[in-house]
Scaffold this motif. Structure first.
Motif, PDB file in Angstrom:
ATOM      1  N   UNK A 235       0.770  -1.062   0.217  1.00  0.00           N
ATOM      2  CA  UNK A 235       0.005   0.024   0.064  1.00  0.00           C
ATOM      3  C   UNK A 235       0.825   1.195   0.013  1.00  0.00           C
ATOM      4  N   UNK A 236       2.352   1.317   0.339  1.00  0.00           N
ATOM      5  CA  UNK A 236       3.075   2.430   0.446  1.00  0.00           C
ATOM      6  C   UNK A 236       4.368   1.993   0.408  1.00  0.00           C
TER       7      UNK A 236
ATOM      8  N   UNK B  35       3.460  -8.187  11.631  1.00  0.00           N
ATOM      9  CA  UNK B  35       4.080  -7.143  10.830  1.00  0.00           C
ATOM     10  C   UNK B  35       3.249  -6.714   9.608  1.00  0.00           C
ATOM     11  N   UNK B  36       3.579  -5.431   9.357  1.00  0.00           N
ATOM     12  CA  UNK B  36       3.021  -4.821   8.189  1.00  0.00           C
ATOM     13  C   UNK B  36       4.018  -3.753   7.748  1.00  0.00           C
ATOM     14  N   UNK B  37       5.235  -3.971   7.859  1.00  0.00           N
ATOM     15  CA  UNK B  37       6.023  -2.904   7.054  1.00  0.00           C
ATOM     16  C   UNK B  37       7.518  -3.718   7.381  1.00  0.00           C
ATOM     17  N   UNK B  38       8.390  -3.486   6.356  1.00  0.00           N
ATOM     18  CA  UNK B  38       9.687  -3.893   6.622  1.00  0.00           C
ATOM     19  C   UNK B  38      10.640  -2.807   5.846  1.00  0.00           C
ATOM     20  N   UNK B  39      11.903  -2.849   6.117  1.00  0.00           N
ATOM     21  CA  UNK B  39      13.063  -1.879   5.714  1.00  0.00           C
ATOM     22  C   UNK B  39      14.030  -2.904   4.863  1.00  0.00           C
ATOM     23  N   UNK B  40      14.279  -2.434   3.722  1.00  0.00           N
ATOM     24  CA  UNK B  40      15.344  -2.954   2.762  1.00  0.00           C
ATOM     25  C   UNK B  40      16.320  -2.011   2.500  1.00  0.00           C
ATOM     26  N   UNK B  41      17.499  -2.562   2.559  1.00  0.00           N
ATOM     27  CA  UNK B  41      18.664  -1.671   2.191  1.00  0.00           C
ATOM     28  C   UNK B  41      19.453  -2.213   0.840  1.00  0.00           C
ATOM     29  N   UNK B  42      20.257  -1.414   0.406  1.00  0.00           N
ATOM     30  CA  UNK B  42      21.220  -1.913  -0.814  1.00  0.00           C
ATOM     31  C   UNK B  42      20.117  -1.788  -1.976  1.00  0.00           C
ATOM     32  N   UNK B  43      19.498  -0.937  -2.237  1.00  0.00           N
ATOM     33  CA  UNK B  43      18.720  -0.593  -3.550  1.00  0.00           C
ATOM     34  C   UNK B  43      19.575  -0.635  -4.731  1.00  0.00           C
ATOM     35  N   UNK B  44      18.943  -1.485  -5.641  1.00  0.00           N
ATOM     36  CA  UNK B  44      19.498  -0.997  -7.111  1.00  0.00           C
ATOM     37  C   UNK B  44      18.886   0.188  -7.942  1.00  0.00           C
TER      38      UNK B  44
ATOM     39  N   UNK C 299       8.755  -0.568   3.056  1.00  0.00           N
ATOM     40  CA  UNK C 299       7.377  -1.124   2.262  1.00  0.00           C
ATOM     41  C   UNK C 299       6.365  -1.160   3.507  1.00  0.00           C
ATOM     42  N   UNK C 300       5.263  -0.942   3.115  1.00  0.00           N
ATOM     43  CA  UNK C 300       3.930  -1.199   3.939  1.00  0.00           C
ATOM     44  C   UNK C 300       3.018  -1.870   3.174  1.00  0.00           C
ATOM     45  N   UNK C 301       2.409  -2.861   3.735  1.00  0.00           N
ATOM     46  CA  UNK C 301       1.366  -3.544   3.137  1.00  0.00           C
ATOM     47  C   UNK C 301       0.129  -3.735   4.067  1.00  0.00           C
ATOM     48  N   UNK C 302      -0.851  -4.140   3.363  1.00  0.00           N
ATOM     49  CA  UNK C 302      -2.136  -4.382   4.104  1.00  0.00           C
ATOM     50  C   UNK C 302      -2.494  -5.916   4.132  1.00  0.00           C
ATOM     51  N   UNK C 303      -3.001  -6.631   5.060  1.00  0.00           N
ATOM     52  CA  UNK C 303      -3.448  -7.969   5.316  1.00  0.00           C
ATOM     53  C   UNK C 303      -4.244  -7.964   6.497  1.00  0.00           C
ATOM     54  N   UNK C 304      -5.276  -8.853   6.484  1.00  0.00           N
ATOM     55  CA  UNK C 304      -6.363  -9.019   7.338  1.00  0.00           C
ATOM     56  C   UNK C 304      -5.795  -9.447   8.699  1.00  0.00           C
TER      57      UNK C 304
END
Length: 696
Positions: free
Chosen positions: A318-319, A368-377, A330-335
């Motif tokens: 979602x975001x 959890x509804x979000x996570x952080x990722x490093x080392x973007x290409x 990254x944010x996501x939706x899940x019931x």
């Protein structure tokens, strides 16, 4: 019979589309198409006429079978032994002989209806299938199509129809050619070409297993697939067998499974079959092929598995946040109520929207509804995958994440170019490796002193570019350089400039033969070189003037453009020679040759060095022996001079060319004599005197 036809499996309707020969073949003469299956103790034959109208007529006339024995014990049979295998033409059996088999085999029932039925109608089971049968535009074509299809599924039915034959009177050491023809009468106005095939028991081969069998087990179903194209020469249809224990299998499909599309120009070669099964119960499947002669081949490898209930829901990203060039949140939706059904989430990443995706984060908690990722290409596609407790994965749709990009690609490398004589120029270069590469921009100039102009008005996506250049202009070279461009339109630095020399279609100017001189050894030529700047060489050609059919021979080719003098050494014989000179440029174009220059050469002169003249004094016999020899000359006569000294020489004797010595006996004792020999050549030239002094 009509009721049996209506119950016939509707795949027969689809299969009509594969019989495109009934429309395409109308442009050609009808023919008998023949198949053969060589077994160890017999040969099976199947045939059919390939056009509807002629097919119907052939059923009335019947078919003849001729067998030719062409090989025995590995050696040719000469003359070929021919034998008619039927005493009368094969025609469809009477209707009463069909009843028992038609009641047990719906293929035979359809075949009987196509041959004997008063009417023949087909019914499409659905709108989609109805769209595939538009080609069936009249009843004759329907009878033709369904009749052949039914016969292909039942060899017994083909035997009843007079379209098949078993030859059991064969020998293992022989090979045969079978010829099938329609028993046309002389009054018949139709033409049907005969068909033939090659067979023999030595050609027997075991039927192969179906290959490429795979199974995809999903929620309450399994989708089987296998390759039918590789074995299309063996099998015309297939059957699917299922087992719950892996040992006891039973047939699933009531009607044959076959390819219902025209494979010509069709890239697919895979056949599919779907089966509904309960979840969490193992099932076993195998595939068997069936030939046009009714043989069932060996089973494929067994495919096993269990259907698994899907989650029925998936996360939705979602975001997305990009706090810096290397990090994404990254944010996501899940019931929330579905957290209990999953073990957690996984984050997967790819360089492309269609994958392949690699897992970059595991064991993300269910709540959890979000996570952080490093080392973007430069380009990143992410998907969040819910991992069910039953092992089923449920991925979200992929989303793209791109950090702010101000870094241009690297300049393209290894730029190459070729041009033909029509001005078509092809540029190629090495593909850039940037993941966000958008394409390229191409620039051109006709002089390094002028500004390059872009000749691509939009991004060029390939590593090849075709340009058209006018050959006939004042420029001899064209220059190119290119830039790479990423998806955010950042451009690289320019590549290295490539220089391409334009094809030279203009020959060089002609040189000028300035002067010539006949010298003792031959002909001396002087010329003025071609004035063209791209001259690479000058060539001098010669031929004898009195030989019109003689080819010009090259006597000099010089790459030294400063050369302007050449002496052509000739034979001693007189002759008239023609000379011309031309220039050649760096591309091989030749100038117009100069006007031929005719030079008369009277032959080379005989020098004293060419004459060997000796004398020997014999006082006992009172004579002086004189001998001579001439080097490589055609002599007309010799003149011998004699005197008391070299100042008083007078002609003493003359000899023809065959005389090589002379004994002088007119002598006075204690007197010195001077002799001289002069040679007159056949070309009229006179040599210098060769002198000797002798004392008697």
């Amino acid at each position: 019979m009509n009721s049996i036809l209506k119950t016939y499996f509707y795949l027969l309707v689809l299969a009509f589309i594969s019989t495109t020969s009934c429309t395409n073949a109308q442009e050609q003469a009808a023919s008998v198409q023949v198949l053969a299956r060589s077994l160890e103790n017999k040969v099976l034959l199947r045939w059919a006429v390939d056009q509807p109208y002629e097919w119907k007529q052939a059923n009335d006339y019947g078919f003849l079978i001729e067998r030719a024995t062409i090989s025995r014990n590995g050696e040719a049979v000469i003359p070929i032994e021919r034998q008619m295998l039927v005493s009368s033409p094969l025609k469809p059996k009477p209707q009463e002989e069909w009843i028992e088999l038609a009641n047990n085999d719906q293929n035979v029932a359809v075949l009987a209806q196509a041959l004997f039925g008063k009417s023949f109608k087909t019914t499409a089971p659905s709108k989609g299938v109805l769209g595939n049968i538009t080609a069936v535009n009249n009843e004759l074509e329907q009878r033709f199509t369904f009749g052949l299809l039914a016969a292909e599924q039942s060899f017994d039915g083909a035997l009843l129809a007079g379209w098949a034959f078993e030859d059991s009177k064969i020998n293992a050491n022989e090979k045969y050619v079978y010829k099938i023809s329609v028993a046309l009468t002389p009054e018949s106005k139709i033409k049907i070409n005969e068909g033939s095939t090659f067979a023999g028991s030595s050609l027997f081969e075991e039927l192969p297993k179906p290959i490429g069998v795979t199974g995809s087990f999903k929620d309450n179903k399994v989708e089987l697939s296998w390759n039918f194209d590789l074995l299309s020469s063996f099998y015309t249809s297939y059957q699917v067998e299922r087992s719950e224990n892996g040992s006891s299998f039973y047939k699933m499909n009531k009607a044959p499974i076959f390819n219902a599309t025209n494979t010509e120009g069709n890239s697919t070669n895979t056949m599919f079959y779907a089966d509904s099964i309960p979840n969490n119960i193992p099932f076993y499947y195998r595939i068997k092929g069936k030939t046009a002669f009714g043989e069932i081949g060996p089973a494929s490898e067994i495919i096993s598995g269990s259907a698994i209930k899907s989650l029925g829901f998936a996360p939705r990203i979602s975001k997305k946040e990009i706090p810096d060039d290397y990090t994404a949140i990254l944010h996501w939706e899940f019931k929330e109520e579905d957290n209990k059904l999953i073990k957690g989430f996984e984050l997967k990443r790819s360089n492309k929207v269609d994958g392949p995706f690699a897992t970059v984060q595991k064991d993300i908690p269910p709540n959890s509804r979000k996570t952080t990722f490093k080392n973007l290409q430069r380009i990143n596609y992410f998907t969040i995958v819910a991992i069910g407790k039953n092992g089923v994965e449920s991925p979200s749709f992929a989303t793209i994440v791109q950090p702010v990009d101000s870094i241009p690609p690297m300049p393209p490398k290894n730029l190459n170019g070729v041009i033909d004589t029509t001005g078509i120029l092809t540029l190629t270069w090495e593909k850039n490796i940037e993941q966000d590469l958008g394409g390229y921009r191409i620039f051109r100039a006709f002089s390094l002193n002028q500004e390059f102009s872009e000749i691509t008005n939009k991004t060029h996506y390939k590593e090849e570019f075709i340009d058209t250049v006018k050959i006939k202009n004042l420029n001899t070279k064209v220059y190119y350089k290119i830039q790479a461009e990423d998806q955010r339109y950042n451009r690289s630095k320019f590549s290295e400039i490539i220089t391409i020399t334009l094809p030279d279609l203009t020959p060089p100017s002609s040189p000028v033969l300035k002067q010539y001189e006949v010298v003792e050894k031959g002909v001396k030529l002087k010329w003025i070189p071609s004035s063209s700047k791209d001259v690479a060489s000058h060539s001098i050609y010669r031929k004898r003037s009195n030989e019109d059919n003689t080819l010009w021979q090259i006597v000099l080719e010089t790459n030294n453009l400063k050369d302007t003098l050449f002496i052509n050494e000739l034979d001693s014989e007189p002759n008239t020679y023609s000379y011309l000179i031309l220039a050649k440029d760096s591309t091989g174009l030749e100038s117009k040759p100069t006007r031929p220059l005719n030079v008369t050469y009277r032959g080379s002169k005989i020098t004293k060095e060419d004459i060997k003249f000796d004398g020997f004094v014999n006082r006992e016999l009172r004579y002086i022996n004189l001998s001579w020899k001439i080097k490589n000359q055609d002599v007309f006569e010799y003149r011998l001079y004699k005197g008391k000294d070299e100042n008083n020489l007078k002609v003493y004797k003359t000899f023809n060319s065959s005389v090589k010595n002379y004994n002088d006996v007119t002598l006075t004792i204690n007197t010195s004599y001077t002799y001289a020999l002069q040679v007159i050549a056949k070309n009229g030239s006179i040599s210098e005197m060769k002198k000797i002094e002798l004392k008697y």
